[in-house]
Motif scaffolding. Structure first.
Motif, short mmCIF file in Angstrom:
data_model
loop_
_atom_site.label_atom_id
_atom_site.label_comp_id
_atom_site.label_asym_id
_atom_site.label_seq_id
_atom_site.Cartn_x
_atom_site.Cartn_y
_atom_site.Cartn_z
N LYS A 192 0.84 -1.22 0.00
CA LYS A 192 0.00 0.00 0.00
C LYS A 192 0.86 1.25 0.00
O LYS A 192 0.58 2.22 -0.73
N TRP A 213 3.95 1.34 -0.97
CA TRP A 213 4.69 1.28 -2.24
C TRP A 213 3.92 1.97 -3.37
O TRP A 213 4.47 2.70 -4.17
N GLU A 214 2.62 1.72 -3.40
CA GLU A 214 1.79 2.31 -4.46
C GLU A 214 1.81 3.83 -4.41
O GLU A 214 1.69 4.50 -5.44
N LYS A 215 1.95 4.38 -3.20
CA LYS A 215 1.96 5.84 -3.07
C LYS A 215 3.35 6.42 -3.28
O LYS A 215 3.51 7.65 -3.36
#
Lengths: 383, 283
Positions: free
Chosen positions: B239, B241-243
């Motif tokens: 999560k 990482w996605e940001k």
């Protein structure tokens, strides 16, 4: 009453496998064996069994061992290059004592060789192909009727001894259509042997502890309480790895002995006009068919010839071959390779009779007339 | 802290029922992460309520492939690279068995690469726990398909010059329907990832980043602590990482569930449904 059917060799093999109880087949396309896979793909789902075309030859051999551990009577079929690729996992099956049948429809080799033509070049590879010592039963039928008999016999011995069994065919046999009397293959007439199951409670269960017959009773994976371990490493009665030299020696000796001690019961030959023979032919598979005709042709010319057609190639009929050598003046071994089984015949003959060879590895069969002229040559030389 | 082995056994943890305690201690080197992966697998099975008699564990050759020897189920230690092919036969014939494959980066992606992509393509219900320690440990430190560029190995003196696989992307591209990455440092999280993988009906792939302290660590001058700290600092929950902006992702890896698709049919189910239609379901 005879129930005659015209059958294709490779299909006969598949149909007999179903009769023998085969319920798992994994394979990979290869000429000239593919029709076995194609027939199994049709038959297995209808008989509640599993068919899978794997990604390669190695995987096919692996998958049948996996299914065998789950309790299945399992088979794969291949030819030359595919048989080479299967060798490591064939050795694994021998080591972990996984019953299975490997059919090798021989073509011309080495390498890609002659994919659509006959060869008998895997006589030695079927026994010695994998690294390490090994002894497994190898059967080689000589006609389509016998393909059915030998397929069933291969499954029976595989299950009884918990061993891989190699069934050798050749391109001509696999692609031949011949009449089969189906009367003996009605399900109630087929004798089926099954692998033995443990007769001890789970707490006393040692998967690799052999019985009096040198065969262990390994429960199919998934049998409640009878959990176990199998490894290609040298192992003890528990199935776990060991490097204890006494245990390792016991294991390798037993694996070979369990097949060897059954050689007399496993031996199968056809004797043709051998009683008064002065010169004998030892042959198998398609070549034995030509040899039989050659015997008749020779007899017409006054040569007392006979034929020993070997069906159980390995373990070899040592005593029978030795007796034969004592009984005749010369032996001829025609085979479609550069001289393989002749070495075994020579070994067993122990010098009692000279052993001659007739070899060919160009994709063509040996014709009866060629065997005949070789016989004439031998007789001339011996007089 | 060095806890004596006997003291560990005294704790009688719930997951011990999946271990062959008489076979312990393991052959693995001090600091190796495979033990954590085995522990996480046992804990996952315990929480899922799956009995020992319902589990088959299959492996090939290598350090990670020694795992089935310590696991009290139906275990098969097979040939190098072929675990998934053996497991495919076993699972297809007995789909009722929960089938777990323990493998490593060399076993799974070098010699066994073909079996991996095809098992993933079929979406067969097997859970693959792949110990990625970036090296061939058992044979003492040769380069593997996951060895990072520049790493020292015994067969790349001067540093590895071969690009490596992103195995999670490879699994996804080949058709795996559950792909996750965990580490030997984050054991509780790893347990959850393996648990979801076992629960998932289809091909599940869990990459476990696991330090090879004695071989890889020594060759690359990293201590036991440094290797575990590397995992802690350079793997980022998916999560977060996605940001993370692209420039901050360099040298780091996401961990957690990377891909999950429940819509594709599972192989053995498809096969046996066909059999049912053709034969009336008799085996």
């Amino acid at each position: 009453m005879a129930k005659l059917e015209l059958k294709y060799g490779n299909h006969a093999c598949a149909e007999a496998a179903i009769l023998a109880g085969c319920r798992f087949y994994a394979g990979y396309p290869i000429t000239p064996s593919s029709e076995i896979a194609e027939r199994m793909a049709e038959l297995l789902p209808r008989h509640g069994g599993a068919f899978i075309q794997m990604e390669d030859e190695i995987a096919s051999m692996a998958a049948i061992v996996g299914a065998s551990f789950a309790g299945a009577k399992a088979m794969t079929a291949t030819s030359g290059p595919g048989f080479s690729l299967k060798q490591e996992n064939l050795g694994y099956a021998f080591m972990v004592e996984a019953p299975c049948v490997v059919v090798n429809v021989q073509r011309g080799g080495p390498s890609t060789g002659l994919p659509t033509q006959i060869g008998q070049q895997e006589i030695m590879q079927s026994l010695w192909g994998t690294h390490g010592d090994k002894l497994i039963p190898v059967f080689y039928p000589g006609n389509v009727q016998e393909i059915m008999e030998e397929t069933i016999r291969a499954f029976n011995w595989a299950e009884r001894l918990r061993t891989p069994v190699v069934l050798l065919l050749d391109e001509v046999l696999g692609h031949m259509r011949e009449t089969v009397d189906m009367e003996q293959f009605t399900p109630d007439k087929v004798e089926i042997w099954n692998r033995k199951m443990p007769d001890v409670p789970p707490e006393e269960y040692l998967p690799y502890k052999p019985g009096e017959d040198d065969v262990p009773a390994i429960a199919p994976y998934g049998t409640p309480g009878y959990r176990g371990h199998a490894t290609g490493l040298h192992h003890d009665y528990t199935g776990f790895p060991t490097t204890n030299p006494e245990m390792c020696e016991e294991l390798i000796e037993r694996l070979i002995r369990k097949v060897k001690r059954n050689q007399p019961e496993m031996e199968k030959n056809e004797e043709y006009k051998l009683d008064d023979a002065e010169v004998a032919i030892v042959a198998f598979g398609t070549t034995a068919r030509a040899a039989k005709t050659a015997v008749d042709m020779a007899r017409e010319k006054g040569i007392k010839a006979g034929l020993l057609r070997v069906v159980t190639i390995w373990p070899s009929p040592e005593e029978t071959l030795n007796k034969l050598a004592k009984h005749v003046n010369a032996i001829l071994v025609p085979e479609l390779n550069m001289g393989q089984y002749v070495l075994e015949v020579e070994r067993c003959a122990k010098g009692e009779a000279p052993v001659y060879r007739l070899n060919r590895a160009n994709g063509k069969v040996i014709y009866p007339a060629e065997i005949l002229s070789k016989l004439e040559e031998i007789v001339k030389a011996r007089v | 802290m060095n806890v004596p082995f006997e003291k560990v056994l005294e704790k009688k943890e719930s997951y011990f029922k999946y271990l062959r305690l008489d076979k312990l201690p393991t052959i693995w080197c001090p600091g190796c992460g495979i033990g954590q992966a085995l522990k996480a697998t046992c804990m996952a099975l315990y929480d899922l309520g799956i009995d020992n008699d319902q589990v088959a564990m299959v492996s090939g050759i290598g350090c990670s492939s020694r795992t089935p020897g310590y696991f009290d189920g139906f275990t098969l230690h097979t040939t190098h690279g072929r675990a998934l092919a053996f497991a495919t036969g076993l699972k297809l014939f007995k789909p009722e068995l929960t089938t777990i494959v323990f493998t490593g980066d060399g076993d799974c992606f070098a010699i066994g690469g073909n079996h991996f992509i095809h098992a993933a393509r079929r979406n067969i219900d097997v859970t693959v726990v792949m110990i990625n320690n970036w090296i061939y440990g058992m044979t003492h430190g040769q380069v593997s398909p996951t060895t990072p560029l520049g790493s020292q190995t015994t067969t790349t003196p001067g540093g590895n010059y071969e690009p490596n696989f992103d195995v999670a992307e490879l699994a996804k591209a080949a058709g795996a329907t559950y792909v996750a990455r965990g580490t030997a440092y984050h054991v509780t999280e790893l347990k959850k990832l393996i648990q979801d993988g076992i629960k998932h009906k289809g091909f599940s792939f869990i990459e476990v980043l696991s330090p090879c302290t004695i071989i890889y660590g020594r060759k690359n001058r990293m201590t036991f602590e440094e290797m575990y700290m590397w995992l802690k600092e350079n793997t980022i929950p998916v999560k977060a990482w996605e940001k993370l902006p692209e420039e901050k992702r360099a040298g780091k890896l996401p961990r957690g569930v990377l891909y999950h698709d429940d819509s594709r049919p599972e192989y053995t189910e498809v096969y046996w449904n066909r059999v049912k239609q053709l034969s009336g379901g008799e085996k």
